[in-house]
Structure formats: C-alpha cells, structure tokens
Design a protein around this motif. Structure first.
Motif, short mmCIF file in Angstrom:
data_model
loop_
_atom_site.label_atom_id
_atom_site.label_comp_id
_atom_site.label_asym_id
_atom_site.label_seq_id
_atom_site.Cartn_x
_atom_site.Cartn_y
_atom_site.Cartn_z
N ALA A 17 0.05 -1.13 -2.41
CA ALA A 17 -0.65 -2.48 -2.78
C ALA A 17 0.00 -3.61 -3.17
CB ALA A 17 -1.57 -2.39 -3.70
N LYS A 18 1.18 -3.56 -3.95
CA LYS A 18 1.99 -4.54 -4.49
C LYS A 18 2.73 -5.43 -3.21
CE LYS A 18 3.65 -3.52 -8.43
NZ LYS A 18 4.35 -2.76 -9.42
N GLU A 19 3.34 -4.43 -2.42
CA GLU A 19 3.91 -4.98 -1.38
C GLU A 19 2.93 -5.63 -0.36
OE1 GLU A 19 7.13 -5.53 -0.92
OE2 GLU A 19 7.25 -5.97 1.09
N ALA A 20 1.86 -4.96 -0.16
CA ALA A 20 0.85 -5.80 0.75
C ALA A 20 0.27 -7.00 0.17
CB ALA A 20 -0.31 -4.52 0.94
N SER A 21 0.16 -6.99 -1.16
CA SER A 21 -0.20 -8.28 -1.65
C SER A 21 0.89 -9.42 -1.45
CB SER A 21 -0.31 -8.03 -3.18
OG SER A 21 -1.45 -7.17 -3.46
N ARG A 22 1.95 -9.22 -1.70
CA ARG A 22 3.13 -10.08 -1.21
C ARG A 22 3.03 -10.64 0.13
NH1 ARG A 22 8.35 -10.43 -2.54
NH2 ARG A 22 8.70 -9.04 -0.66
N LEU A 23 2.77 -9.42 1.13
CA LEU A 23 2.56 -9.78 2.54
C LEU A 23 1.52 -10.80 2.88
CD1 LEU A 23 4.04 -6.40 3.72
CD2 LEU A 23 5.06 -8.59 4.34
N ALA A 24 0.18 -10.50 2.08
CA ALA A 24 -0.80 -11.33 2.40
C ALA A 24 -0.84 -12.65 1.99
CB ALA A 24 -2.14 -10.55 1.79
N ALA A 25 -0.20 -12.83 0.78
CA ALA A 25 0.30 -14.04 -0.02
C ALA A 25 1.11 -14.80 1.17
CB ALA A 25 0.79 -13.89 -1.13
N HIS A 26 2.09 -14.23 1.60
CA HIS A 26 2.94 -14.82 2.48
C HIS A 26 2.42 -15.30 3.91
CE1 HIS A 26 7.03 -15.51 4.37
NE2 HIS A 26 6.50 -14.72 5.35
N ALA A 27 1.44 -14.53 4.25
CA ALA A 27 0.59 -15.12 5.34
C ALA A 27 -0.45 -16.29 4.92
CB ALA A 27 -0.24 -13.91 5.99
N GLY A 28 -0.50 -16.46 3.69
CA GLY A 28 -1.44 -17.63 3.40
C GLY A 28 -2.94 -16.72 2.94
N ARG A 29 -2.89 -15.57 2.79
CA ARG A 29 -4.17 -15.07 2.57
C ARG A 29 -4.14 -14.41 1.10
NH1 ARG A 29 -3.68 -10.87 5.08
NH2 ARG A 29 -2.09 -11.29 6.72
N LYS A 30 -5.64 -14.20 0.60
CA LYS A 30 -5.59 -13.64 -0.39
C LYS A 30 -6.39 -12.18 -0.49
CE LYS A 30 -6.50 -17.40 -3.55
NZ LYS A 30 -7.42 -18.25 -4.90
N THR A 31 -6.88 -12.02 0.82
CA THR A 31 -7.60 -10.67 1.14
C THR A 31 -6.37 -9.84 1.94
OG1 THR A 31 -9.51 -11.58 1.32
CG2 THR A 31 -9.11 -9.50 2.30
N ILE A 32 -6.14 -8.66 1.30
CA ILE A 32 -5.27 -7.78 1.86
C ILE A 32 -5.82 -7.25 3.37
CG2 ILE A 32 -4.04 -5.37 1.64
CD1 ILE A 32 -3.58 -6.21 -1.30
N LYS A 33 -5.27 -7.37 4.53
CA LYS A 33 -5.58 -6.71 5.45
C LYS A 33 -4.92 -5.61 6.14
CE LYS A 33 -7.35 -10.85 8.02
NZ LYS A 33 -7.16 -11.72 9.27
N ALA A 34 -5.32 -4.90 6.80
CA ALA A 34 -4.63 -3.57 7.49
C ALA A 34 -3.41 -3.68 7.72
CB ALA A 34 -5.42 -2.82 8.52
N GLU A 35 -3.06 -4.81 8.33
CA GLU A 35 -1.68 -5.24 8.74
C GLU A 35 -0.65 -5.43 7.86
OE1 GLU A 35 -3.54 -8.48 10.66
OE2 GLU A 35 -1.90 -9.73 9.96
N ASP A 36 -1.19 -5.86 6.62
CA ASP A 36 -0.45 -5.85 5.25
C ASP A 36 -0.05 -4.52 4.86
OD1 ASP A 36 -0.68 -8.71 5.33
OD2 ASP A 36 -2.59 -8.49 4.30
N VAL A 37 -0.94 -3.65 4.85
CA VAL A 37 -0.66 -2.42 4.48
C VAL A 37 0.14 -1.48 5.51
CG1 VAL A 37 -1.75 -0.11 3.70
CG2 VAL A 37 -3.08 -2.15 3.16
N GLU A 38 0.17 -1.80 6.54
CA GLU A 38 0.80 -1.24 7.70
C GLU A 38 2.23 -1.71 7.47
OE1 GLU A 38 0.31 1.18 9.48
OE2 GLU A 38 -1.81 1.16 10.36
N MET A 39 2.43 -2.77 7.49
CA MET A 39 3.65 -3.44 7.27
C MET A 39 4.43 -3.00 5.93
SD MET A 39 5.16 -7.34 7.55
CE MET A 39 4.91 -7.44 9.53
N ALA A 40 3.73 -2.80 4.97
CA ALA A 40 4.22 -2.50 3.55
C ALA A 40 4.59 -1.14 3.60
CB ALA A 40 3.12 -2.57 2.47
N ALA A 41 3.75 -0.25 4.33
CA ALA A 41 4.35 1.33 4.61
C ALA A 41 5.63 1.30 5.33
CB ALA A 41 3.22 2.05 5.10
N GLY A 42 5.72 0.46 6.17
CA GLY A 42 7.09 0.53 6.85
C GLY A 42 8.19 -0.19 5.97
N ASN A 43 7.89 -1.05 5.11
CA ASN A 43 8.92 -1.50 4.22
C ASN A 43 9.34 -0.80 3.17
OD1 ASN A 43 8.95 -3.63 6.15
ND2 ASN A 43 8.15 -5.02 4.65
N ALA A 44 8.33 0.16 2.63
CA ALA A 44 8.56 0.74 1.37
C ALA A 44 9.23 1.77 1.09
CB ALA A 44 7.07 1.37 0.88
#
Lengths: 84, 84
Positions: free
Chosen positions: B57-84
């Motif tokens: 969730a922490k990494e997905a939040s960072r990725l959502a913020a990076h994409a200019g969003r406040k809402t975490i989307k599935a793509e953030d979690v997927e990317m976060a899981a790849g990076n984790a």
C-alpha cells in the motif's frame, strides 16, 4: 428492512469465512499512507495478500516437514519469511 | 429496539472485519499444503500478511501520487507488487 439487515449480516459472515475481508485490507492500506483505495485496487491487494500468505505457508510447511513436524510453528513462518 | 440491535450487530461485524481473521489465514495456509498450523504460527502469519499489505500500500500510494492521483488504482498495486 430488518430482513435486509440480517441478510446483509449473513453476507458479511460468509465473506469473513470465504476470504480476506476487503474492509481490513483497506484499513491496513490507509494506515500505511493510502488516501483513497479504488475497489479494483482493493481487490488486487486482497489477491496479492492471499498469494503472499500462500507462499509463506508453503515454505513454512516445507520447513516444518524438514524438522520432522506436521504442525507449522512460529519459527517456521519466521524462517520462511526470511527465505521468501 | 430490534432495529437498534441489528444495527449494532452490523457495526460489530464491520469491526470484526477490520482485522485480518485468523480463520481465513489458516484456511489459506491449509490450501497451500499446511497440514496443521500452530496458534503462534497463525499469529505471525497474520502479522507478516499485514506488514506485506502495508508495504504494498505504501509503494502503491507513492505510485498513485507520482501519477497525480490520490486514489490508488489496480495498476499502482500491480506495479508496487513488481517493485516490492
């Protein structure tokens, strides 16, 4: 009205028994800085969490068997988490 | 009175759902080859799962913020899981 409530309660219970509750996942996500969690994201978080627990359990089972046990102990999970 | 009672039951159920249920963790562990899971092991599995969800969730939040969003989307979690 009352019937709907009890029906929903049963649905809640079924969800508790069936899989990791989305509400809990969202709570953990928010406790870790997530401002809002989309429902699609929550669903994938649940799936990833289940996969992670499954991997840990698989490795912990191997370690328990290696130690001549059928019961997984805390030490197996700890070692599995280190190895995972 | 009855309505209040059922409402409270639902609140109680929601509260239960706010934590990862040990029963669900044990079910997932058994579905992945665990024959028996000690209560100490189940407790640590819950903690590890919560930590994992938190990291994701922490990494997905960072990725959502990076994409200019406040809402975490599935793509953030997927990317976060790849990076984790």
């Amino acid at each position: 009205m009352e019937l709907i409530y009890t029906y929903k309660s049963i649905l809640f219970l079924v969800q508790i028994m069936a899989e990791l509750p989305t509400a809990a996942i969202i709570r953990i996500a928010k406790a870790n800085g997530a401002e809002r969690v989309g429902s699609d994201a929550a669903e994938i978080l649940v799936k990833k969490a289940e996969a992670y627990i499954g991997e840990l359990a698989k490795e912990a089972s191997r370690l328990a068997a290696h130690a001549g046990r059928k019961t997984i102990k805390a030490e197996d999970v700890e070692m599995a988490a280190g190895n995972a």
